[in-house]
Motif scaffolding. Structure first.
Motif, PDB file in Angstrom:
ATOM      1  N   LEU A  29       1.020  -1.793  -0.104  1.00 58.87           N
ATOM      2  CA  LEU A  29      -0.304   0.521  -0.152  1.00 58.87           C
ATOM      3  C   LEU A  29       0.879   1.419  -0.446  1.00 58.87           C
ATOM      4  CD1 LEU A  29      -2.835   0.826   0.128  1.00 58.87           C
ATOM      5  CD2 LEU A  29      -2.748   1.047   2.576  1.00 58.87           C
ATOM      6  N   ALA A  30       1.808   1.042   0.682  1.00 59.83           N
ATOM      7  CA  ALA A  30       2.834   2.262   0.361  1.00 59.83           C
ATOM      8  C   ALA A  30       3.666   2.696  -0.184  1.00 59.83           C
ATOM      9  CB  ALA A  30       4.391   2.309   2.020  1.00 59.83           C
ATOM     10  N   ARG A  31       4.168   1.714  -1.361  1.00 63.88           N
ATOM     11  CA  ARG A  31       4.679   1.884  -3.008  1.00 63.88           C
ATOM     12  C   ARG A  31       3.627   1.932  -3.947  1.00 63.88           C
ATOM     13  NH1 ARG A  31       6.758  -3.115  -1.341  1.00 63.88           N
ATOM     14  NH2 ARG A  31       4.800  -4.886  -2.557  1.00 63.88           N
ATOM     15  N   ILE A  32       2.524   1.900  -3.629  1.00 58.79           N
ATOM     16  CA  ILE A  32       0.605   2.390  -4.430  1.00 58.79           C
ATOM     17  C   ILE A  32       0.555   4.202  -4.041  1.00 58.79           C
ATOM     18  CG2 ILE A  32      -1.490   1.933  -4.939  1.00 58.79           C
ATOM     19  CD1 ILE A  32      -0.692  -1.171  -4.418  1.00 58.79           C
ATOM     20  N   LEU A  33       0.446   4.527  -2.844  1.00 57.57           N
ATOM     21  CA  LEU A  33       0.173   5.927  -2.056  1.00 57.57           C
ATOM     22  C   LEU A  33       1.516   6.933  -2.489  1.00 57.57           C
ATOM     23  CD1 LEU A  33      -0.992   5.216   1.166  1.00 57.57           C
ATOM     24  CD2 LEU A  33      -2.656   5.444  -0.606  1.00 57.57           C
ATOM     25  N   LYS A  34       3.013   5.898  -2.645  1.00 53.39           N
ATOM     26  CA  LYS A  34       4.068   6.749  -2.510  1.00 53.39           C
ATOM     27  C   LYS A  34       4.462   7.416  -4.267  1.00 53.39           C
ATOM     28  CE  LYS A  34       8.735   6.817  -2.579  1.00 53.39           C
ATOM     29  NZ  LYS A  34      10.227   6.166  -2.352  1.00 53.39           N
ATOM     30  N   ARG A  41       1.327  13.291 -11.370  1.00 53.70           N
ATOM     31  CA  ARG A  41       1.399  12.126 -11.375  1.00 53.70           C
ATOM     32  C   ARG A  41      -0.570  11.550 -11.302  1.00 53.70           C
ATOM     33  NH1 ARG A  41       6.438  11.088 -10.025  1.00 53.70           N
ATOM     34  NH2 ARG A  41       5.433  10.784  -7.709  1.00 53.70           N
ATOM     35  N   LEU A  42      -1.384  12.375  -9.852  1.00 54.71           N
ATOM     36  CA  LEU A  42      -2.289  13.234 -10.256  1.00 54.71           C
ATOM     37  C   LEU A  42      -3.052  13.535 -11.473  1.00 54.71           C
ATOM     38  CD1 LEU A  42      -2.469  13.904  -6.172  1.00 54.71           C
ATOM     39  CD2 LEU A  42      -3.576  11.616  -7.306  1.00 54.71           C
ATOM     40  N   GLN A  43      -2.546  14.591 -11.631  1.00 53.61           N
ATOM     41  CA  GLN A  43      -2.669  14.952 -12.889  1.00 53.61           C
ATOM     42  C   GLN A  43      -2.574  14.222 -13.623  1.00 53.61           C
ATOM     43  OE1 GLN A  43       0.282  18.825 -13.471  1.00 53.61           O
ATOM     44  NE2 GLN A  43      -1.907  19.689 -13.595  1.00 53.61           N
ATOM     45  N   LYS A  77       6.320   5.749 -15.975  1.00 49.20           N
ATOM     46  CA  LYS A  77       6.653   4.749 -15.877  1.00 49.20           C
ATOM     47  C   LYS A  77       6.867   4.910 -14.267  1.00 49.20           C
ATOM     48  CE  LYS A  77      11.828   2.919 -16.057  1.00 49.20           C
ATOM     49  NZ  LYS A  77      11.325   2.031 -14.497  1.00 49.20           N
ATOM     50  N   ILE A  78       6.939   5.791 -13.424  1.00 51.90           N
ATOM     51  CA  ILE A  78       5.974   5.299 -12.027  1.00 51.90           C
ATOM     52  C   ILE A  78       5.158   4.413 -11.653  1.00 51.90           C
ATOM     53  CG2 ILE A  78       6.070   6.343  -9.778  1.00 51.90           C
ATOM     54  CD1 ILE A  78       8.660   8.477 -10.868  1.00 51.90           C
ATOM     55  N   LEU A  79       4.536   5.132 -12.442  1.00 45.20           N
ATOM     56  CA  LEU A  79       2.712   4.689 -12.255  1.00 45.20           C
ATOM     57  C   LEU A  79       2.238   3.623 -12.962  1.00 45.20           C
ATOM     58  CD1 LEU A  79       0.763   7.790 -12.623  1.00 45.20           C
ATOM     59  CD2 LEU A  79       1.203   6.985 -11.170  1.00 45.20           C
ATOM     60  N   HIS A  80       3.026   3.360 -13.874  1.00 42.96           N
ATOM     61  CA  HIS A  80       3.166   1.717 -14.392  1.00 42.96           C
ATOM     62  C   HIS A  80       4.522   0.534 -13.855  1.00 42.96           C
ATOM     63  CE1 HIS A  80       4.878  -2.237 -17.204  1.00 42.96           C
ATOM     64  NE2 HIS A  80       3.401  -1.324 -17.654  1.00 42.96           N
TER      65      HIS A  80
END
Length: 111
Positions: A29-34, A41-43, A77-80
């Motif tokens: 969960l911490a990896r996803i939240l980070k 990234r929210l945009q 890439k971070i999101l992927h």
């Protein structure tokens, strides 16, 4: 100064009464939240969500944000890597979509 009789959750008990989150679940969960906890990234997530179900290209995102292609690609890439978005190749074009498991949660976060 602490109150003389702190609430149970202040002493370390889980206020929901359920078992604490398992360590491996907490780390995942911490990896996803980070990965999500960044304004750019929210945009990007909001724009990808707005282009569902067909997806969006880096060029689409660059044309709508004040960032260059390398910056957008870095954030994607971070999101992927966090499995929040998926990508598929169509010729020379890469299409990004939200991963199925994240469509509802991302939509809820961005409300």
């Amino acid at each position: 100064m602490l109150p003389a009789n702190p609430a149970p959750h202040a002493r370390g008990a889980n206020p929901t009464g359920s078992a604490p989150l398992a360590r491996n679940s907490a780390e995942a969960l911490a990896r996803i939240l980070k990965a999500i906890a960044d304004p750019t990234r929210l945009q990007l997530l909001s724009m990808i969500l707005g282009h569902e179900p067909g997806g969006v290209t880096v060029g689409d995102l660059v044309s709508q944000l004040a960032f260059q292609q390398p910056t957008i690609s870095h954030h994607l890439k971070i999101l992927h890597d966090a499995a929040i978005v998926t990508r598929r190749q169509e010729g020379r074009t890469v299409i990004y979509t939200l991963a199925e498991d994240f469509r509802g949660p991302v939509s809820d976060i961005l409300r």
